[in-house]
Design a protein around this motif. Structure first.
Motif, PDB file in Angstrom:
ATOM      1  N   GLY A 135       0.787  -1.224   0.000  1.00 26.21           N
ATOM      2  CA  GLY A 135       0.000   0.000   0.000  1.00 26.21           C
ATOM      3  C   GLY A 135       0.819   1.273   0.000  1.00 26.21           C
ATOM      4  N   PHE A 136       2.118   1.167  -0.271  1.00 26.16           N
ATOM      5  CA  PHE A 136       2.973   2.346  -0.307  1.00 26.16           C
ATOM      6  C   PHE A 136       3.147   2.837  -1.738  1.00 26.16           C
ATOM      7  CE2 PHE A 136       4.553   0.304   3.611  1.00 26.16           C
ATOM      8  CZ  PHE A 136       4.395   1.363   4.480  1.00 26.16           C
ATOM      9  N   GLU A 137       3.224   4.153  -1.873  1.00 31.73           N
ATOM     10  CA  GLU A 137       3.603   4.749  -3.141  1.00 31.73           C
ATOM     11  C   GLU A 137       4.951   5.421  -2.936  1.00 31.73           C
ATOM     12  OE1 GLU A 137       2.263   8.131  -6.338  1.00 31.73           O
ATOM     13  OE2 GLU A 137       0.709   7.124  -5.166  1.00 31.73           O
ATOM     14  N   ILE A 138       5.905   5.065  -3.766  1.00 32.65           N
ATOM     15  CA  ILE A 138       7.227   5.674  -3.667  1.00 32.65           C
ATOM     16  C   ILE A 138       7.150   7.056  -4.288  1.00 32.65           C
ATOM     17  CG2 ILE A 138       9.652   5.497  -4.321  1.00 32.65           C
ATOM     18  CD1 ILE A 138       9.221   2.424  -4.393  1.00 32.65           C
ATOM     19  N   ARG A 139       7.382   8.074  -3.478  1.00 34.27           N
ATOM     20  CA  ARG A 139       7.268   9.465  -3.921  1.00 34.27           C
ATOM     21  C   ARG A 139       8.598  10.026  -4.396  1.00 34.27           C
ATOM     22  NH1 ARG A 139       2.107  11.267  -4.618  1.00 34.27           N
ATOM     23  NH2 ARG A 139       0.785  10.279  -3.078  1.00 34.27           N
ATOM     24  N   ALA A 140       9.692   9.549  -3.801  1.00 33.37           N
ATOM     25  CA  ALA A 140      11.006  10.058  -4.180  1.00 33.37           C
ATOM     26  C   ALA A 140      12.059   9.005  -3.838  1.00 33.37           C
ATOM     27  CB  ALA A 140      11.309  11.355  -3.446  1.00 33.37           C
TER      28      ALA A 140
END
Length: 81
Positions: free
Chosen positions: A60-65
């Motif tokens: 459920g994580f989105e890698i933002r940077a």
């Protein structure tokens, strides 16, 4: 909430236990929470960065940077669900 996991996952003895640590991070964070994950690049390469990204997305994580130094990989993620 923010979880800073810097050079911790790589110290956990077995791959299943490392995965469980990431599962626990996902359980602790509510939607919109932040996970800062810092790992030695050699550990990321051992799993493959693509596989690590897939596992984070499944949790459920989105890698933002992302960023890296010669020896360290940095991932900034938000909990999406």
């Amino acid at each position: 909430r923010v979880i800073s996991n810097a050079m911790v996952v790589n110290c956990v003895p077995t791959p299943p236990q490392r995965g469980e640590m990431l599962v626990r991070c996902a359980r602790l964070l509510e939607s919109g929470g932040l996970l800062s994950l810092v790992l030695p690049k050699r550990c990321v390469a051992a799993v493959s960065e693509e596989r690590l990204r897939q596992q984070l997305q499944l949790l459920g994580f989105e890698i933002r940077a992302t960023n890296e130094s010669p020896k360290i990989a940095f991932f900034a993620c938000t909990k999406e669900r």
